[in-house]
Design a protein around this motif. Sequence first.
Motif, short mmCIF file in Angstrom:
data_model
loop_
_atom_site.label_atom_id
_atom_site.label_comp_id
_atom_site.label_asym_id
_atom_site.label_seq_id
_atom_site.Cartn_x
_atom_site.Cartn_y
_atom_site.Cartn_z
N GLY A 52 -30.31 -13.72 29.63
CA GLY A 52 -31.19 -14.87 29.47
C GLY A 52 -30.69 -16.24 29.66
O GLY A 52 -31.25 -17.21 29.32
N THR A 53 -29.23 -16.13 29.90
CA THR A 53 -28.64 -17.76 30.25
C THR A 53 -28.67 -17.91 31.63
O THR A 53 -28.32 -19.13 31.91
CB THR A 53 -27.20 -17.48 29.61
N GLY A 54 -28.87 -17.02 32.57
CA GLY A 54 -28.55 -17.19 34.05
C GLY A 54 -29.79 -18.28 34.42
O GLY A 54 -30.85 -17.86 34.91
N ASP A 55 -29.17 -19.54 34.81
CA ASP A 55 -30.36 -20.50 35.31
C ASP A 55 -29.57 -21.25 36.58
O ASP A 55 -30.02 -22.33 37.07
CB ASP A 55 -30.74 -21.34 34.25
N PHE A 56 -28.60 -20.71 37.25
CA PHE A 56 -28.12 -21.33 38.28
C PHE A 56 -29.30 -21.36 39.47
O PHE A 56 -30.10 -20.38 39.55
CB PHE A 56 -26.65 -20.73 38.92
#
Length: 181
Positions: A168-172
């Motif tokens: 849920g944190t991967g926004d690269f």
Amino acid sequence: MQRRTRIAAVTAALLITAGAAGSATASGQGPRQHHRHEAAALTGTAKLYRSAGDDITFSFDAQLAAKDTRTPTKATGTFRFRHYLHGEGAWARAKVDCLITGGKVAVVSGVITDSNLPGAKGARVGVTVHDLGRHDRLGYSWAATQDMGPRDLPKCVSSAPFEKVRQGTGDFHVVPWQPAL
């Protein structure tokens, strides 16, 4: 005491290598849109997954201008890194000095400009990101260059993206570099 030493050693190693995570301007606003004036870019923020609960965050805002497409060492921007566990740890900011992307993979390097870790300023670190949507991966130079001093690391050098980001944190967001060859 042994736990505290381990945390300090891990933090030092990660910061010195993650100095690449140095001076990123973490906006936390998600990926930037690709603009025509960029030949390549790496943006976004994510936390690494660690079963022990470590808070390890990497943030990037790196670009290579279209006018510099043949010279990745003219990339600009910053990146930031932090590693904390039970309130102890360190952070660093780095100024980008190289950015190369291929497809959804980016390698960025930079020199640490600010950190709360003694001796980290001036060290070059490299980070690799694989943009897989919400399942991004990340690697860093200190994983493969233990025998090399951080001031000896060449520009745009890092390791394979072996770390998983926390769900849920991967926004690269990687903008592919496509120089005319």
